[in-house]
Enzyme design. Structure first.
Site, PDB file in Angstrom:
ATOM      1  N   HIS A 217       0.896  -1.143  -0.082  1.00 35.00           N
ATOM      2  CA  HIS A 217      -0.074   0.184   0.016  1.00 35.00           C
ATOM      3  C   HIS A 217       0.753   1.131   0.066  1.00 35.00           C
ATOM      4  O   HIS A 217       1.802   1.320   0.828  1.00 35.00           O
ATOM      5  CB  HIS A 217      -0.999   0.209   1.453  1.00 35.00           C
TER       6      HIS A 217
ATOM      7  N   TYR B  97      -9.737   5.281   7.139  1.00 38.23           N
ATOM      8  CA  TYR B  97      -9.909   5.701   8.532  1.00 38.23           C
ATOM      9  C   TYR B  97     -10.966   6.704   8.588  1.00 38.23           C
ATOM     10  O   TYR B  97     -10.663   7.923   7.960  1.00 38.23           O
ATOM     11  CB  TYR B  97      -8.650   6.238   9.394  1.00 38.23           C
TER      12      TYR B  97
ATOM     13  N   PRO C 152      -4.588  -0.688  18.577  1.00 37.46           N
ATOM     14  CA  PRO C 152      -4.438  -1.038  16.931  1.00 37.46           C
ATOM     15  C   PRO C 152      -4.598   0.019  16.083  1.00 37.46           C
ATOM     16  O   PRO C 152      -4.384  -0.112  14.943  1.00 37.46           O
ATOM     17  CB  PRO C 152      -5.721  -2.176  16.735  1.00 37.46           C
TER      18      PRO C 152
ATOM     19  N   LYS D 261       0.847  -0.821  15.163  1.00 36.11           N
ATOM     20  CA  LYS D 261       2.104  -0.842  15.596  1.00 36.11           C
ATOM     21  C   LYS D 261       2.487  -2.165  16.300  1.00 36.11           C
ATOM     22  O   LYS D 261       3.695  -2.665  16.510  1.00 36.11           O
ATOM     23  CB  LYS D 261       2.551   0.027  16.635  1.00 36.11           C
TER      24      LYS D 261
ATOM     25  N   TYR E 219       3.574   6.092  10.430  1.00 36.03           N
ATOM     26  CA  TYR E 219       2.780   4.988  10.070  1.00 36.03           C
ATOM     27  C   TYR E 219       3.656   3.922   9.227  1.00 36.03           C
ATOM     28  O   TYR E 219       3.381   2.487   9.561  1.00 36.03           O
ATOM     29  CB  TYR E 219       1.709   5.354   9.034  1.00 36.03           C
TER      30      TYR E 219
END
Length: 400
Positions: free
Chosen positions: A81, A210, A302, A306, A394
């Protein structure tokens, strides 16, 4: 602790408690350096390989797996991604991870990594003992620590080792084996939980979404091109019985609604789970010759993706410490192990807290808090500096 007599005794250099990704990868890294280990796991092999957990691999995690010969299937089946989507104000705002950092994430289920690791370890002749019980650690403050347990047939066994790695998760036996007086505990419980469902349907978007919505947070993810992973923010007091399939889909459609063309792909719900949200850290991550790694030492919510990646970093650092300790007698890396890992752990805790607080809607939040959330989301989506900071964290900071 119980002392077992007339037990069968085996000898190894490293006794590893837990056959999750942390324990298995540690055993593999040690094997590459010529160090023997034995792994104990209280669940069956089938259970461990089917246990669905995290699915986002940071860039340094993928590079490490490639470096140590464990990425053949990941490279073939994993989903790279190059961005993620923040959905709010009825619009999508893409964070271009690769454009901002030059790196990517890869969606590849934790259980798939576990399958790869078990296959590689067994092929190399590793000792992995599944379905053990009554595991206890002994004498960790001396130079001859031991682990006792009952094997799958109920026979008492003992492992004598040079060091013990506690990779058995938050509910394992390793951390409770350390006296409370020797640990500082940091525990933060969030006022919401995640309801996660695994759906037999293709993802509705090529990248993770998100979503910040007035009804609560939602996450659109995936496991394969045919299986979607979806999450809803729910009340921690909720039970799975309260969430019928119809209610789940109604809520998902509402929270992912957007001013434009978007439609979730519905399908049979294969699995559902309800997970509380918490941050948890113990310091230090070592007591004598017992070293904690992964979820046995720290938990992150979550939202930041990580958890597994922190475990991978822990055991990379730990494998180097064990190599120095066991092959040359040097103790400096073992002594600095906890401090080295905790620097990354606290960075991940802060990033996960940032993502969680920015995206979730507390039930008792006042309008002021909501406006602050929207301000942070708009700034993150519009500022190159803010977006780069999110992207850098990220995709994962480089391993040392």
């Amino acid at each position: 602790m119980a002392i077992f007599r007339n037990s069968s005794v085996m000898r190894t250099q490293v006794a590893i408690v837990g056959a999750g990704p942390a324990g298995l990868l540690l055993s593999h890294l040690l094997w590459l350096d010529g160090i023997d280990s034995v792994i104990l796991e209280n669940r069956s092999r089938d259970y461990v390989e089917r246990r669905v957990r995290a699915g986002v691999c940071e860039d340094p995690t993928v590079k490490l797996l490639r470096d140590v010969g464990l990425a053949e299937r990941l490279d073939r089946e994993g989903l790279p991604h190059h961005g993620i989507v923040l959905r709010f104000d009825g619009e999508d705002h893409r964070i271009a991870l690769t454009d901002l950092t030059g790196r990517t994430i890869t969606v590849y289920g934790q259980q798939e990594i576990v399958k790869d690791l078990i296959a590689a370890r067994l092929k190399a002749g590793a000792q992995i003992h599944f379905e053990v019980s009554d595991v206890e650690v002994h004498d960790v403050t001396g130079d001859r620590p031991r682990v006792t347990y009952k094997d799958s047939a109920g026979a008492v066994q003992e492992i004598q080792a040079d060091v013990i790695a506690g990779c058995d998760g938050f509910h394992g036996v390793s951390r409770p084996s350390i006296p409370d007086s020797e640990l500082t505990v940091y525990d933060h419980v969030y006022p919401f939980a995640w309801l996660g469902v695994l759906v037999k349907a293709p993802p509705a978007n090529d990248e993770l979404i998100y979503a910040n919505h007035e009804r609560g947070f939602a996450l659109h993810s995936m496991r394969t091109p045919e299986v979607t992973r979806l999450y809803l923010q729910v009340d921690p007091s909720d039970s799975l019985d309260q969430w019928s399939d119809a209610r789940i889909w109604d809520e998902l459609h509402a929270r992912f609604a957007i001013d434009g063309d978007f439609s979730l792909h519905e399908g049979p719900i294969l699995e559902r789970l309800l997970s509380p949200m918490r941050s948890f850290v113990v310091e230090p991550m070592r007591y004598g010759r017992l070293f904690l790694a992964g979820d046995s030492a720290h938990i992150v919510p979550p939202t930041g993706a990580k958890g597994m990646n922190l475990a991978v970093h822990d055991v990379l650092v730990l494998s180097r410490a064990f190599k120095e300790l066991l092959q040359s007698g040097r103790t400096d890396l073992a002594e600095s192990y906890s401090d080295t890992c905790l620097r990354r752990v606290w960075r991940a805790e802060h990033f996960s807290y940032f993502m969680t607080s920015m995206l979730h809607r507390a039930h008792d939040a006042d309008p002021f808090q909501h406006r602050l959330q929207l301000s942070q989301l708009r700034y993150t989506a519009s500022s190159t500096a803010a977006a780069t900071s999110l992207a850098e964290n990220y995709v994962g900071l480089p391993f040392p």
